[in-house]
Design a protein around this motif. Sequence first.
Motif, mmCIF file in Angstrom:
data_model
loop_
_atom_site.group_PDB
_atom_site.id
_atom_site.type_symbol
_atom_site.label_atom_id
_atom_site.label_comp_id
_atom_site.label_asym_id
_atom_site.label_seq_id
_atom_site.Cartn_x
_atom_site.Cartn_y
_atom_site.Cartn_z
ATOM 1 N N VAL A 1 53.330 -25.580 7.953
ATOM 2 C CA VAL A 1 52.092 -26.141 8.515
ATOM 3 C C VAL A 1 51.642 -25.263 9.678
ATOM 4 O O VAL A 1 52.454 -24.883 10.527
ATOM 5 N N GLN A 2 50.356 -24.944 9.677
ATOM 6 C CA GLN A 2 49.790 -24.133 10.757
ATOM 7 C C GLN A 2 48.428 -24.703 11.112
ATOM 8 O O GLN A 2 47.616 -24.960 10.212
ATOM 9 N N ASP A 3 48.195 -24.921 12.383
ATOM 10 C CA ASP A 3 46.909 -25.442 12.866
ATOM 11 C C ASP A 3 46.500 -26.726 12.140
ATOM 12 O O ASP A 3 45.336 -26.921 11.776
ATOM 13 N N GLY A 4 47.481 -27.597 11.866
ATOM 14 C CA GLY A 4 47.196 -28.902 11.280
ATOM 15 C C GLY A 4 46.966 -28.917 9.781
ATOM 16 O O GLY A 4 46.564 -29.940 9.226
ATOM 17 N N LYS A 5 47.226 -27.801 9.107
ATOM 18 C CA LYS A 5 47.024 -27.718 7.656
ATOM 19 C C LYS A 5 48.262 -27.102 6.994
ATOM 20 O O LYS A 5 48.939 -26.250 7.576
ATOM 21 N N ILE A 6 48.514 -27.516 5.771
ATOM 22 C CA ILE A 6 49.587 -26.907 4.982
ATOM 23 C C ILE A 6 49.077 -25.553 4.511
ATOM 24 O O ILE A 6 48.043 -25.465 3.845
ATOM 25 N N VAL A 7 49.813 -24.506 4.872
ATOM 26 C CA VAL A 7 49.389 -23.149 4.509
ATOM 27 C C VAL A 7 50.296 -22.521 3.459
ATOM 28 O O VAL A 7 49.934 -21.537 2.828
ATOM 29 N N GLU A 8 51.486 -23.104 3.281
ATOM 30 C CA GLU A 8 52.419 -22.580 2.285
ATOM 31 C C GLU A 8 53.315 -23.713 1.825
ATOM 32 O O GLU A 8 53.748 -24.543 2.627
ATOM 33 N N ILE A 9 53.589 -23.736 0.507
ATOM 34 C CA ILE A 9 54.425 -24.797 -0.044
ATOM 35 C C ILE A 9 55.229 -24.275 -1.233
ATOM 36 O O ILE A 9 54.712 -23.516 -2.051
ATOM 37 N N THR A 10 56.477 -24.657 -1.262
ATOM 38 C CA THR A 10 57.352 -24.399 -2.404
ATOM 39 C C THR A 10 57.819 -25.757 -2.898
ATOM 40 O O THR A 10 58.305 -26.566 -2.101
ATOM 41 N N SER B 1 42.488 -23.827 2.708
ATOM 42 C CA SER B 1 41.839 -23.297 1.501
ATOM 43 C C SER B 1 42.550 -22.052 0.975
ATOM 44 O O SER B 1 42.502 -21.764 -0.218
ATOM 45 N N ASP B 2 43.247 -21.328 1.851
ATOM 46 C CA ASP B 2 43.974 -20.128 1.430
ATOM 47 C C ASP B 2 45.476 -20.388 1.287
ATOM 48 O O ASP B 2 46.289 -19.471 1.399
ATOM 49 N N LEU B 3 45.829 -21.638 0.998
ATOM 50 C CA LEU B 3 47.228 -22.028 0.807
ATOM 51 C C LEU B 3 47.923 -21.092 -0.179
ATOM 52 O O LEU B 3 47.330 -20.664 -1.169
ATOM 53 N N VAL B 4 49.181 -20.789 0.100
ATOM 54 C CA VAL B 4 50.016 -19.997 -0.794
ATOM 55 C C VAL B 4 51.072 -20.930 -1.356
ATOM 56 O O VAL B 4 51.757 -21.630 -0.609
ATOM 57 N N GLY B 5 51.185 -20.951 -2.678
ATOM 58 C CA GLY B 5 52.160 -21.812 -3.326
ATOM 59 C C GLY B 5 53.231 -21.009 -4.043
ATOM 60 O O GLY B 5 53.009 -19.853 -4.414
ATOM 61 N N HIS B 6 54.374 -21.655 -4.230
ATOM 62 C CA HIS B 6 55.509 -21.042 -4.934
ATOM 63 C C HIS B 6 56.117 -22.082 -5.867
ATOM 64 O O HIS B 6 56.021 -23.293 -5.631
ATOM 65 N N ALA B 7 56.799 -21.604 -6.895
ATOM 66 C CA ALA B 7 57.504 -22.442 -7.862
ATOM 67 C C ALA B 7 56.540 -23.458 -8.464
ATOM 68 O O ALA B 7 55.452 -23.085 -8.901
#
Length: 137
Positions: free
Chosen positions: A107-116, A30-36
């Motif tokens: 990926v951390q603890d089975g979830k995507i936490v950051e994506i570019t 839920s607190d994913l950080v996205g880029h680009a």
Amino acid sequence: MGSKEKDVVRRFYEIIGEGRPEALDEVCASDLVGHAGAGSNLADLKASIASYVAPFPDLAAEVRHLVQEGNLVCVWLSYTATHRAEFAGVPASGRHVKFAAWDLIRVQDGKIVEITQYCDLFTIMGQIGALPTAAPA
């Protein structure tokens, strides 16, 4: 060879292929950080993907390469789709598109936490007729 991180990433692209960006909560924090192209957070990521799913309802991702180092997964993809509704101000053309994308996913603890995310928008625009073609010599 598989890994838990790669499995999460593969599921991410399955959800996109199902045309269900609203279901990304299954694999994204839920607190994913996205880029680009991903925007800055999960809501932006869902909106970004929805902006492709709506005009390209048959959008399909072919994962060409997944390379992992620690909890980072780098993905090279080929997308295919048919232009069925307005995209970036261009009315539906019915044209088939194929374009490349590159994503870097943490990926951390089975979830995507950051994506570019980066995709070849120039190729999409050319294929749907939004760009002038080169004049014959």
